[in-house]
Design a protein around this motif. Sequence first.
Motif, PDB file in Angstrom:
ATOM      1  N   LEU A  10      33.142  55.333  37.610  1.00  0.00           N
ATOM      2  CA  LEU A  10      33.753  54.554  36.539  1.00  0.00           C
ATOM      3  C   LEU A  10      32.651  54.021  35.623  1.00  0.00           C
ATOM      4  O   LEU A  10      31.917  53.108  35.994  1.00  0.00           O
ATOM      5  CB  LEU A  10      34.567  53.386  37.098  1.00  0.00           C
ATOM      6  CG  LEU A  10      35.253  52.497  36.073  1.00  0.00           C
ATOM      7  CD1 LEU A  10      36.312  53.277  35.303  1.00  0.00           C
ATOM      8  CD2 LEU A  10      35.860  51.283  36.745  1.00  0.00           C
ATOM      9  N   VAL A  11      32.531  54.611  34.446  1.00  0.00           N
ATOM     10  CA  VAL A  11      31.563  54.122  33.466  1.00  0.00           C
ATOM     11  C   VAL A  11      32.249  53.020  32.676  1.00  0.00           C
ATOM     12  O   VAL A  11      33.188  53.275  31.925  1.00  0.00           O
ATOM     13  CB  VAL A  11      31.087  55.253  32.530  1.00  0.00           C
ATOM     14  CG1 VAL A  11      30.160  54.702  31.457  1.00  0.00           C
ATOM     15  CG2 VAL A  11      30.390  56.323  33.346  1.00  0.00           C
ATOM     16  N   SER A  12      31.802  51.792  32.904  1.00  0.00           N
ATOM     17  CA  SER A  12      32.445  50.636  32.290  1.00  0.00           C
ATOM     18  C   SER A  12      31.474  49.456  32.295  1.00  0.00           C
ATOM     19  O   SER A  12      30.604  49.365  33.155  1.00  0.00           O
ATOM     20  CB  SER A  12      33.705  50.274  33.079  1.00  0.00           C
ATOM     21  OG  SER A  12      34.235  49.056  32.646  1.00  0.00           O
ATOM     22  N   ASP A  13      31.664  48.568  31.348  1.00  0.00           N
ATOM     23  CA  ASP A  13      30.887  47.327  31.323  1.00  0.00           C
ATOM     24  C   ASP A  13      31.610  46.191  32.023  1.00  0.00           C
ATOM     25  O   ASP A  13      31.115  45.078  32.071  1.00  0.00           O
ATOM     26  CB  ASP A  13      30.592  46.914  29.872  1.00  0.00           C
ATOM     27  CG  ASP A  13      29.489  47.734  29.258  1.00  0.00           C
ATOM     28  OD1 ASP A  13      28.692  48.318  30.018  1.00  0.00           O
ATOM     29  OD2 ASP A  13      29.425  47.801  28.018  1.00  0.00           O
ATOM     30  N   LYS A  14      32.777  46.465  32.576  1.00  0.00           N
ATOM     31  CA  LYS A  14      33.535  45.416  33.251  1.00  0.00           C
ATOM     32  C   LYS A  14      32.827  45.001  34.533  1.00  0.00           C
ATOM     33  O   LYS A  14      32.238  45.811  35.229  1.00  0.00           O
ATOM     34  CB  LYS A  14      34.952  45.896  33.534  1.00  0.00           C
ATOM     35  CG  LYS A  14      35.746  46.082  32.245  1.00  0.00           C
ATOM     36  CD  LYS A  14      37.170  46.483  32.524  1.00  0.00           C
ATOM     37  CE  LYS A  14      37.994  46.551  31.278  1.00  0.00           C
ATOM     38  NZ  LYS A  14      37.479  47.349  30.194  1.00  0.00           N
ATOM     39  N   ILE A  15      32.921  43.728  34.855  1.00  0.00           N
ATOM     40  CA  ILE A  15      32.214  43.166  36.002  1.00  0.00           C
ATOM     41  C   ILE A  15      33.083  43.281  37.255  1.00  0.00           C
ATOM     42  O   ILE A  15      34.301  43.293  37.194  1.00  0.00           O
ATOM     43  CB  ILE A  15      31.817  41.694  35.722  1.00  0.00           C
ATOM     44  CG1 ILE A  15      30.740  41.223  36.682  1.00  0.00           C
ATOM     45  CG2 ILE A  15      33.021  40.780  35.765  1.00  0.00           C
ATOM     46  CD1 ILE A  15      29.414  41.852  36.417  1.00  0.00           C
ATOM     47  N   SER A  16      32.428  43.417  38.394  1.00  0.00           N
ATOM     48  CA  SER A  16      33.072  43.407  39.700  1.00  0.00           C
ATOM     49  C   SER A  16      32.073  42.749  40.643  1.00  0.00           C
ATOM     50  O   SER A  16      30.907  42.580  40.283  1.00  0.00           O
ATOM     51  CB  SER A  16      33.397  44.829  40.153  1.00  0.00           C
ATOM     52  OG  SER A  16      32.214  45.531  40.448  1.00  0.00           O
ATOM     53  N   PRO A  17      32.492  42.371  41.844  1.00  0.00           N
ATOM     54  CA  PRO A  17      31.527  41.728  42.752  1.00  0.00           C
ATOM     55  C   PRO A  17      30.267  42.560  42.980  1.00  0.00           C
ATOM     56  O   PRO A  17      29.159  42.036  42.890  1.00  0.00           O
ATOM     57  CB  PRO A  17      32.327  41.546  44.053  1.00  0.00           C
ATOM     58  CG  PRO A  17      33.738  41.410  43.597  1.00  0.00           C
ATOM     59  CD  PRO A  17      33.848  42.357  42.414  1.00  0.00           C
ATOM     60  N   SER A  18      30.419  43.865  43.237  1.00  0.00           N
ATOM     61  CA  SER A  18      29.212  44.650  43.496  1.00  0.00           C
ATOM     62  C   SER A  18      28.397  44.866  42.223  1.00  0.00           C
ATOM     63  O   SER A  18      27.168  44.968  42.278  1.00  0.00           O
ATOM     64  CB  SER A  18      29.541  45.986  44.165  1.00  0.00           C
ATOM     65  OG  SER A  18      30.211  46.850  43.290  1.00  0.00           O
ATOM     66  N   ARG A  19      29.046  44.921  41.078  1.00  0.00           N
ATOM     67  CA  ARG A  19      28.302  45.104  39.828  1.00  0.00           C
ATOM     68  C   ARG A  19      27.439  43.891  39.480  1.00  0.00           C
ATOM     69  O   ARG A  19      26.532  44.005  38.664  1.00  0.00           O
ATOM     70  CB  ARG A  19      29.240  45.441  38.683  1.00  0.00           C
ATOM     71  CG  ARG A  19      29.699  46.884  38.768  1.00  0.00           C
ATOM     72  CD  ARG A  19      30.531  47.261  37.584  1.00  0.00           C
ATOM     73  NE  ARG A  19      30.890  48.661  37.722  1.00  0.00           N
ATOM     74  CZ  ARG A  19      30.915  49.487  36.713  1.00  0.00           C
ATOM     75  NH1 ARG A  19      30.615  49.077  35.511  1.00  0.00           N
ATOM     76  NH2 ARG A  19      31.257  50.739  36.906  1.00  0.00           N
TER      77      ARG A  19
END
Length: 176
Positions: A10-19
């Motif tokens: 998933l190429v995205s700038d959205k944040i997630s815990p691991s990101r």
Amino acid sequence: AVLLCYPSVLVSDKISPSRCLLLTDIMLNYGFIRLILPAYLGTEFDHIEDNPYVSPLLAPTELLRHFPRTYILGGRFDPLLDEAVSFYHKLKDLNRDVTLDIRDGVGHGFLQMCSMSPEAMEAVKDTAIWMSGIVNGNLPLTPSPNHYHTRTIVSAAHNTHVKPVMTAEDGVITIF
């Protein structure tokens, strides 16, 4: 069959815990990602966030229904772990033969550290056994557990009720 090692699905700038790890990870940080994206995508970045060829997690169900047997290998401290877990669930929900193997204590690119990481060497051995089983037609449904007690293996073939849940507490990502 497909072997995905700490995949970017998933190429995205959205944040997630691991990101959140992109801020400090030595192998894969935000600056490095911005630097290497043109090598993968060329200079045109239009519509990358909704392109299933760039982000397989966004692929249509009709396409993923035909996805082959898949082994997803990741490190617990990989900035891309959340999307790998999401991809596992997407394939599992489509009744695909998929295994998610998460190694403790390692991050993105850990397979390059075999000379100094027993976990990495064990992962190389396990994936070699899996690939050999594909070639020889005698693949077990799940890899045999190794001697590292902190390894998480989830296989849709054996544990359809198991669903890893991710939490982020004090900056540490946990899958249980």
